[in-house]
Write a protein that holds these residues in place. Structure first.
Motif, PDB file in Angstrom:
ATOM      1  N   ASN A 154     -35.338 -63.384  25.609  1.00  0.00           N
ATOM      2  CA  ASN A 154     -34.514 -64.414  26.248  1.00  0.00           C
ATOM      3  C   ASN A 154     -35.383 -65.621  26.626  1.00  0.00           C
ATOM      4  O   ASN A 154     -35.612 -65.894  27.811  1.00  0.00           O
ATOM      5  CB  ASN A 154     -33.816 -63.837  27.486  1.00  0.00           C
ATOM      6  CG  ASN A 154     -32.809 -62.764  27.134  1.00  0.00           C
ATOM      7  OD1 ASN A 154     -31.670 -63.055  26.769  1.00  0.00           O
ATOM      8  ND2 ASN A 154     -33.223 -61.508  27.236  1.00  0.00           N
ATOM      9  N   CYS A 158     -34.108 -71.542  23.225  1.00  0.00           N
ATOM     10  CA  CYS A 158     -33.998 -70.831  21.946  1.00  0.00           C
ATOM     11  C   CYS A 158     -34.295 -71.755  20.770  1.00  0.00           C
ATOM     12  O   CYS A 158     -34.857 -71.337  19.757  1.00  0.00           O
ATOM     13  CB  CYS A 158     -32.596 -70.233  21.808  1.00  0.00           C
ATOM     14  SG  CYS A 158     -32.323 -69.323  20.270  1.00  0.00           S
ATOM     15  N   THR A 219     -29.355 -64.944  24.979  1.00  0.00           N
ATOM     16  CA  THR A 219     -29.416 -66.399  24.820  1.00  0.00           C
ATOM     17  C   THR A 219     -29.852 -66.863  23.442  1.00  0.00           C
ATOM     18  O   THR A 219     -29.703 -68.042  23.124  1.00  0.00           O
ATOM     19  CB  THR A 219     -30.402 -66.989  25.844  1.00  0.00           C
ATOM     20  OG1 THR A 219     -31.717 -66.443  25.602  1.00  0.00           O
ATOM     21  CG2 THR A 219     -29.980 -66.650  27.268  1.00  0.00           C
ATOM     22  N   CYS A 220     -30.384 -65.956  22.615  1.00  0.00           N
ATOM     23  CA  CYS A 220     -30.990 -66.387  21.361  1.00  0.00           C
ATOM     24  C   CYS A 220     -30.691 -65.356  20.272  1.00  0.00           C
ATOM     25  O   CYS A 220     -31.360 -64.329  20.175  1.00  0.00           O
ATOM     26  CB  CYS A 220     -32.509 -66.545  21.556  1.00  0.00           C
ATOM     27  SG  CYS A 220     -33.316 -67.550  20.314  1.00  0.00           S
TER      28      CYS A 220
END
Length: 417
Positions: A154, A158, A219-220
């Motif tokens: 995370n 990103c 998040t990525c």
């Protein structure tokens, strides 16, 4: 190779290995195979390689502390029993002058002696506070590594984060697929890259990884195809695609049995198989189940009346018959009998209980018929051939979970391709 030896040896492939790595991180240090090891520092800044010599080798270091000494004693006791048992059986097969009654009596006495010695070692750990210290140390190390993996997965940004792309498309067995993801994850950790798992069209579900597991990142989760470069890339490469585990050139230094240098000393003193424990940390992070899966498992656990002590038994059939030696159910249960015979030395009223997993529905009826004095727990859905891939995957994960929570496991090893 007898089933017995397989109950305490970490395999190199298949669902069995997935199960054992999980059991190592869930039940601490009871399922290990050796503490005779040499320590070889790698050329990387953050890994240390653990070299395990062949059986009988003297190429190992003995550390002057109670942790390693205790594990060496335990290993030697097991090895002595295996030697004694194997040779006695061999002598009997040659029509040696010992009748069946005497043979069984000697075997029973030998097993009881070993169990008493093992119990003494356990008591020693309780009396000197070693057990509680190890439990706390194991928790602290696991929390440390899970936090590191969470931060890696995370990143703050990103778009600018370096990534490693892993394709879940090997078209092989579940254990084989999971091994591939683990190797990708280890390479990502060693090169300080966020792992991006591409699991569209995964053979185990028409959906993707998130059908049963939480995503590896909050998040990525995606990459741009134009930024992808084949392994190994360089420090400036935005996204590196990791190949199949057999193919990476150059080979990453972070593959098993490597462990992080900065925790290597703590881990070596804590655990009899540091490399397996470390690999298990990646598996622990990967095996974070979706809430609905957690609910299913809790409901099943309640319906099973899953209690301890319990032995996990994984009986492979169907396609595995063509890949590995066939073992009768009695050969598995021989090891279960030995385990409970040891417990009965100190608790004559112990309930004999197993969790049985198999890909052959007839095994469950065979077990109930031949072993009526056992409590036999199993996922009843496993008795039915399910064509829906997602439901089959859920049942497989449920079996792995309950087997990994057992106090002792009896398995065989084979390829899972």
């Amino acid at each position: 190779m007898r089933v017995k030896r397989m109950t305490v040896v970490v395999a190199v492939g298949g669902v069995t290995t997935v199960l054992l790595y999980l059991s190592l991180i869930m039940t601490h240090d009871d399922k290990r195979f050796s503490t005779r090891m040499g320590i070889q520092k790698a050329d990387s800044r953050d890994v240390a390689s653990i070299k395990l010599p062949c059986a009988g080798s003297h190429d190992f270091n003995v550390f002057g502390d109670s942790d390693v000494t205790r594990r060496l004693v335990e290993t030697n006791l097991r090895d002595a029993w295996f030697f004694f048992s194997d040779h006695m059986k061999d002598l009997q097969s040659r029509n040696w002058k010992m009748n069946q009654f005497d043979f069984q009596a000697v075997m029973k006495k030998g097993a009881e002696r070993i169990k008493v010695l093992q119990f003494d070692l356990w008591v020693l750990g309780q009396l000197d506070g070693e057990a509680s210290r190890k439990e706390q140390e194991a928790k602290e190390l696991s929390d440390l590594m899970q936090n590191r993996l969470h931060r890696l997965q995370n990143p703050e940004n990103c778009a600018t984060a370096k990534k490693l792309l892993c394709n879940l498309n090997r078209n092989c067995g579940f254990g084989c697929e999971i091994h591939h993801v683990i190797y990708c994850f280890m390479a990502a950790y060693g090169t300080h890259r966020t792992l991006i798992l591409k699991s569209d069209g995964w053979r185990y579900t028409s959906e993707d990884w998130r059908a049963v597991f939480l995503p590896l990142s909050n998040t990525c989760t995606t990459v741009s195809d134009k930024d992808v470069v084949k392994w190994p890339g360089n420090n400036n490469t935005q996204t590196v695609e990791f190949p199949m585990p057999e193919e990476p050139q150059p080979k990453p230094q972070h593959m098993p049995l490597a462990i992080p240098r900065d925790i290597s000393e703590r881990l070596i003193h804590l655990h009899g198989n540091p490399g397996a424990w470390w690999l298990g940390q990646f598996l622990k992070y990967m095996f974070r189940l979706q809430p609905y899966m957690q609910k299913l498992i809790k409901e099943s656990e309640k319906s099973f009346h899953y209690r301890h002590p319990i032995v996990g038994v994984h009986v492979k059939r169907t396609d595995k018959i063509n890949e590995a030696q066939y073992y009768q159910l009695e050969e598995y249960m021989e090891q279960v009998e030995e385990y409970f015979a040891g417990l009965q030395v100190f608790n004559p009223k112990v309930t004999r209980r197993i969790y049985l997993a198999s890909d052959e529905p007839r095994v469950f009826e065979e077990a109930k018929k031949k072993y009526p004095h056992y409590e036999i727990l199993y996922n009843k859905k496993s008795q039915v051939v399910i064509m829906d891939k997602l439901n089959s995957l859920r049942d497989l994960i449920m079996d792995i979970y309950f087997l990994s929570r057992a106090d002792y496991i009896v398995v065989t090893f084979s390829s899972d391709k």
